[in-house]
Design a protein around this motif. Structure first.
Motif, PDB file in Angstrom:
ATOM      1  N   ALA A 134       0.823  -1.212   0.000  1.00  0.00           N
ATOM      2  CA  ALA A 134       0.000   0.000   0.000  1.00  0.00           C
ATOM      3  C   ALA A 134       0.856   1.261   0.000  1.00  0.00           C
ATOM      4  O   ALA A 134       0.494   2.272  -0.613  1.00  0.00           O
ATOM      5  CB  ALA A 134      -0.930  -0.004   1.214  1.00  0.00           C
ATOM      6  N   GLU A 135       1.993   1.206   0.669  1.00  0.00           N
ATOM      7  CA  GLU A 135       2.872   2.373   0.734  1.00  0.00           C
ATOM      8  C   GLU A 135       3.441   2.752  -0.631  1.00  0.00           C
ATOM      9  O   GLU A 135       3.886   3.887  -0.825  1.00  0.00           O
ATOM     10  CB  GLU A 135       4.017   2.106   1.713  1.00  0.00           C
ATOM     11  N   LEU A 136       3.417   1.811  -1.573  1.00  0.00           N
ATOM     12  CA  LEU A 136       3.982   2.062  -2.899  1.00  0.00           C
ATOM     13  C   LEU A 136       2.941   2.497  -3.917  1.00  0.00           C
ATOM     14  O   LEU A 136       3.287   2.792  -5.063  1.00  0.00           O
ATOM     15  CB  LEU A 136       4.697   0.800  -3.406  1.00  0.00           C
ATOM     16  N   LEU A 137       1.673   2.540  -3.533  1.00  0.00           N
ATOM     17  CA  LEU A 137       0.618   2.947  -4.453  1.00  0.00           C
ATOM     18  C   LEU A 137       0.650   4.461  -4.668  1.00  0.00           C
ATOM     19  O   LEU A 137       1.197   5.197  -3.845  1.00  0.00           O
ATOM     20  CB  LEU A 137      -0.739   2.499  -3.916  1.00  0.00           C
ATOM     21  N   PRO A 138       0.070   4.948  -5.763  1.00  0.00           N
ATOM     22  CA  PRO A 138       0.250   6.367  -6.117  1.00  0.00           C
ATOM     23  C   PRO A 138      -0.240   7.369  -5.086  1.00  0.00           C
ATOM     24  O   PRO A 138       0.409   8.390  -4.856  1.00  0.00           O
ATOM     25  CB  PRO A 138      -0.555   6.497  -7.422  1.00  0.00           C
ATOM     26  N   LEU A 139      -1.391   7.098  -4.460  1.00  0.00           N
ATOM     27  CA  LEU A 139      -1.981   8.097  -3.570  1.00  0.00           C
ATOM     28  C   LEU A 139      -1.396   8.070  -2.167  1.00  0.00           C
ATOM     29  O   LEU A 139      -1.382   9.099  -1.479  1.00  0.00           O
ATOM     30  CB  LEU A 139      -3.500   7.894  -3.505  1.00  0.00           C
ATOM     31  N   THR A 140      -0.906   6.921  -1.724  1.00  0.00           N
ATOM     32  CA  THR A 140      -0.478   6.766  -0.332  1.00  0.00           C
ATOM     33  C   THR A 140       0.593   7.769   0.094  1.00  0.00           C
ATOM     34  O   THR A 140       0.446   8.423   1.140  1.00  0.00           O
ATOM     35  CB  THR A 140       0.008   5.329  -0.085  1.00  0.00           C
ATOM     36  N   PRO A 141       1.691   7.937  -0.653  1.00  0.00           N
ATOM     37  CA  PRO A 141       2.690   8.912  -0.205  1.00  0.00           C
ATOM     38  C   PRO A 141       2.167  10.342  -0.207  1.00  0.00           C
ATOM     39  O   PRO A 141       2.603  11.160   0.616  1.00  0.00           O
ATOM     40  CB  PRO A 141       3.838   8.732  -1.210  1.00  0.00           C
ATOM     41  N   ILE A 142       1.220  10.645  -1.097  1.00  0.00           N
ATOM     42  CA  ILE A 142       0.649  11.993  -1.128  1.00  0.00           C
ATOM     43  C   ILE A 142      -0.152  12.248   0.146  1.00  0.00           C
ATOM     44  O   ILE A 142      -0.033  13.301   0.781  1.00  0.00           O
ATOM     45  CB  ILE A 142      -0.254  12.177  -2.368  1.00  0.00           C
ATOM     46  N   VAL A 143      -0.979  11.272   0.523  1.00  0.00           N
ATOM     47  CA  VAL A 143      -1.781  11.402   1.742  1.00  0.00           C
ATOM     48  C   VAL A 143      -0.872  11.524   2.963  1.00  0.00           C
ATOM     49  O   VAL A 143      -1.102  12.353   3.850  1.00  0.00           O
ATOM     50  CB  VAL A 143      -2.735  10.201   1.890  1.00  0.00           C
ATOM     51  N   THR A 144       0.175  10.713   3.004  1.00  0.00           N
ATOM     52  CA  THR A 144       1.100  10.760   4.139  1.00  0.00           C
ATOM     53  C   THR A 144       1.787  12.117   4.231  1.00  0.00           C
ATOM     54  O   THR A 144       1.925  12.687   5.321  1.00  0.00           O
ATOM     55  CB  THR A 144       2.151   9.645   4.012  1.00  0.00           C
ATOM     56  N   MET A 145       2.209  12.654   3.091  1.00  0.00           N
ATOM     57  CA  MET A 145       2.836  13.975   3.084  1.00  0.00           C
ATOM     58  C   MET A 145       1.851  15.050   3.536  1.00  0.00           C
ATOM     59  O   MET A 145       2.215  15.969   4.288  1.00  0.00           O
ATOM     60  CB  MET A 145       3.363  14.291   1.684  1.00  0.00           C
ATOM     61  N   MET A 146       0.600  14.948   3.092  1.00  0.00           N
ATOM     62  CA  MET A 146      -0.422  15.913   3.504  1.00  0.00           C
ATOM     63  C   MET A 146      -0.644  15.857   5.018  1.00  0.00           C
ATOM     64  O   MET A 146      -0.761  16.894   5.682  1.00  0.00           O
ATOM     65  CB  MET A 146      -1.737  15.621   2.776  1.00  0.00           C
ATOM     66  N   ARG A 147      -0.716  14.653   5.548  1.00  0.00           N
ATOM     67  CA  ARG A 147      -0.922  14.503   6.997  1.00  0.00           C
ATOM     68  C   ARG A 147       0.264  15.064   7.768  1.00  0.00           C
ATOM     69  O   ARG A 147       0.098  15.733   8.797  1.00  0.00           O
ATOM     70  CB  ARG A 147      -1.140  13.031   7.340  1.00  0.00           C
ATOM     71  N   THR A 148       1.472  14.789   7.276  1.00  0.00           N
ATOM     72  CA  THR A 148       2.665  15.331   7.927  1.00  0.00           C
ATOM     73  C   THR A 148       2.652  16.855   7.876  1.00  0.00           C
ATOM     74  O   THR A 148       2.965  17.525   8.868  1.00  0.00           O
ATOM     75  CB  THR A 148       3.936  14.793   7.247  1.00  0.00           C
ATOM     76  N   ALA A 149       2.286  17.410   6.727  1.00  0.00           N
ATOM     77  CA  ALA A 149       2.254  18.863   6.576  1.00  0.00           C
ATOM     78  C   ALA A 149       1.204  19.493   7.481  1.00  0.00           C
ATOM     79  O   ALA A 149       1.433  20.554   8.069  1.00  0.00           O
ATOM     80  CB  ALA A 149       1.982  19.229   5.117  1.00  0.00           C
ATOM     81  N   TYR A 150       0.063  18.842   7.608  1.00  0.00           N
ATOM     82  CA  TYR A 150      -1.026  19.446   8.379  1.00  0.00           C
ATOM     83  C   TYR A 150      -0.815  19.299   9.887  1.00  0.00           C
ATOM     84  O   TYR A 150      -1.031  20.244  10.646  1.00  0.00           O
ATOM     85  CB  TYR A 150      -2.363  18.813   7.994  1.00  0.00           C
ATOM     86  N   LEU A 151      -0.397  18.121  10.311  1.00  0.00           N
ATOM     87  CA  LEU A 151      -0.315  17.844  11.746  1.00  0.00           C
ATOM     88  C   LEU A 151       1.096  17.963  12.309  1.00  0.00           C
ATOM     89  O   LEU A 151       1.275  17.937  13.529  1.00  0.00           O
ATOM     90  CB  LEU A 151      -0.866  16.448  12.039  1.00  0.00           C
ATOM     91  N   GLY A 152       2.103  18.037  11.423  1.00  0.00           N
ATOM     92  CA  GLY A 152       3.471  18.161  11.904  1.00  0.00           C
ATOM     93  C   GLY A 152       3.985  16.908  12.578  1.00  0.00           C
ATOM     94  O   GLY A 152       4.747  16.987  13.551  1.00  0.00           O
ATOM     95  N   ARG A 153       3.598  15.746  12.060  1.00  0.00           N
ATOM     96  CA  ARG A 153       4.034  14.473  12.631  1.00  0.00           C
ATOM     97  C   ARG A 153       4.552  13.551  11.531  1.00  0.00           C
ATOM     98  O   ARG A 153       4.152  13.666  10.373  1.00  0.00           O
ATOM     99  CB  ARG A 153       2.887  13.782  13.383  1.00  0.00           C
ATOM    100  N   ASP A 154       5.429  12.648  11.917  1.00  0.00           N
ATOM    101  CA  ASP A 154       5.997  11.680  10.981  1.00  0.00           C
ATOM    102  C   ASP A 154       5.144  10.421  11.005  1.00  0.00           C
ATOM    103  O   ASP A 154       5.275   9.585  11.900  1.00  0.00           O
ATOM    104  CB  ASP A 154       7.444  11.357  11.372  1.00  0.00           C
ATOM    105  N   PHE A 155       4.276  10.276  10.016  1.00  0.00           N
ATOM    106  CA  PHE A 155       3.379   9.129   9.985  1.00  0.00           C
ATOM    107  C   PHE A 155       4.017   7.906   9.346  1.00  0.00           C
ATOM    108  O   PHE A 155       3.345   6.902   9.126  1.00  0.00           O
ATOM    109  CB  PHE A 155       2.084   9.501   9.266  1.00  0.00           C
ATOM    110  N   GLY A 156       5.309   7.995   9.073  1.00  0.00           N
ATOM    111  CA  GLY A 156       6.036   6.818   8.639  1.00  0.00           C
ATOM    112  C   GLY A 156       6.395   5.902   9.792  1.00  0.00           C
ATOM    113  O   GLY A 156       6.855   4.782   9.580  1.00  0.00           O
ATOM    114  N   HIS A 157       6.193   6.370  11.024  1.00  0.00           N
ATOM    115  CA  HIS A 157       6.440   5.570  12.222  1.00  0.00           C
ATOM    116  C   HIS A 157       5.131   5.369  12.979  1.00  0.00           C
ATOM    117  O   HIS A 157       4.242   6.226  12.941  1.00  0.00           O
ATOM    118  CB  HIS A 157       7.461   6.259  13.134  1.00  0.00           C
TER     119      HIS A 157
END
Length: 201
Positions: A134-157
């Motif tokens: 799932a992490e390699l699908l097109p939308l997943t990294p975009i959503v993760t980056m958006m969440r990191t940008a909005y909440l200021g957290r590293d959602f890779g952990h």
């Protein structure tokens, strides 16, 4: 997220214009090839930007949501998402025989992206190998980056630790790389499969 729906809009528009021989006629002009698709891409991107801005404004005004912690990173994520799904739309259009089946061909990308990005259920319910895919699908990294940008957290952990301004960009580097890879896949598909003449169904 607006990107998968922009993808469907762009791919369908390109197929219609190809079937109506619009691109065939425009290729005889002085316009570069990239400019032929620019109108569809810019139109869908602007609509997505307006929708995203309205959703954010509503969330802030009605629910009291805070401002994004990292606005530049959010803009980077938006532009990356727009580029990824525009490239995939152009690449997929070459595989679509006619407008009648455009949505049928595009739906797997739409649902696969939404499911893999955790938009319909949390990715934690998947086995480890499913989460890696799932992490390699097109939308997943975009959503993760958006969440990191909005909440200021590293959602890779799993613990999603708080990250600073520059750290937000650092932890998003992998997602940026995955996005650029998908752009390459879309452009490769467009170069290999797209034809200017109408395709036979």
């Amino acid at each position: 997220m607006v990107f998968p729906f922009s993808y469907m809009t762009i791919s369908a528009s390109i197929v219609v214009r190809r079937e109506e021989r619009v691109y065939k006629r425009l290729r005889g002009s002085a316009l570069p090839t990239s400019a032929l698709f620019a109108g569809d891409v810019v139109h869908a991107t602007l609509i997505g930007a307006v929708q995203g801005a309205l959703i954010l404004a509503y969330a802030m005004a009605v629910t009291g949501a805070p401002l994004p912690r990292n606005i530049p990173l959010m803009l980077v994520a938006f532009l990356l998402g727009a580029a990824v799904f525009a490239a995939l739309a152009i690449g997929t259009a070459g595989l679509i025989p006619n407008y009648e089946v455009a949505q049928l061909v595009a739906l797997p990308v739409l649902f696969g992206s939404l499911l893999g990005a955790g938009m319909m259920f949390p990715l934690s319910v998947l086995p480890d190998w499913g989460q890696r895919v799932a992490e390699l699908l097109p939308l997943t990294p975009i959503v993760t980056m958006m969440r990191t940008a909005y909440l200021g957290r590293d959602f890779g952990h799993d613990a999603a630790p708080v990250v600073g301004f520059l750290e937000g960009f650092q932890v998003s580097a992998t997602g940026l790389g995955i996005g650029l890879l998908w752009i390459g896949v879309g452009l490769w598909s467009a170069r290999k499969y797209f034809r200017w003449d109408p395709r036979r169904s």
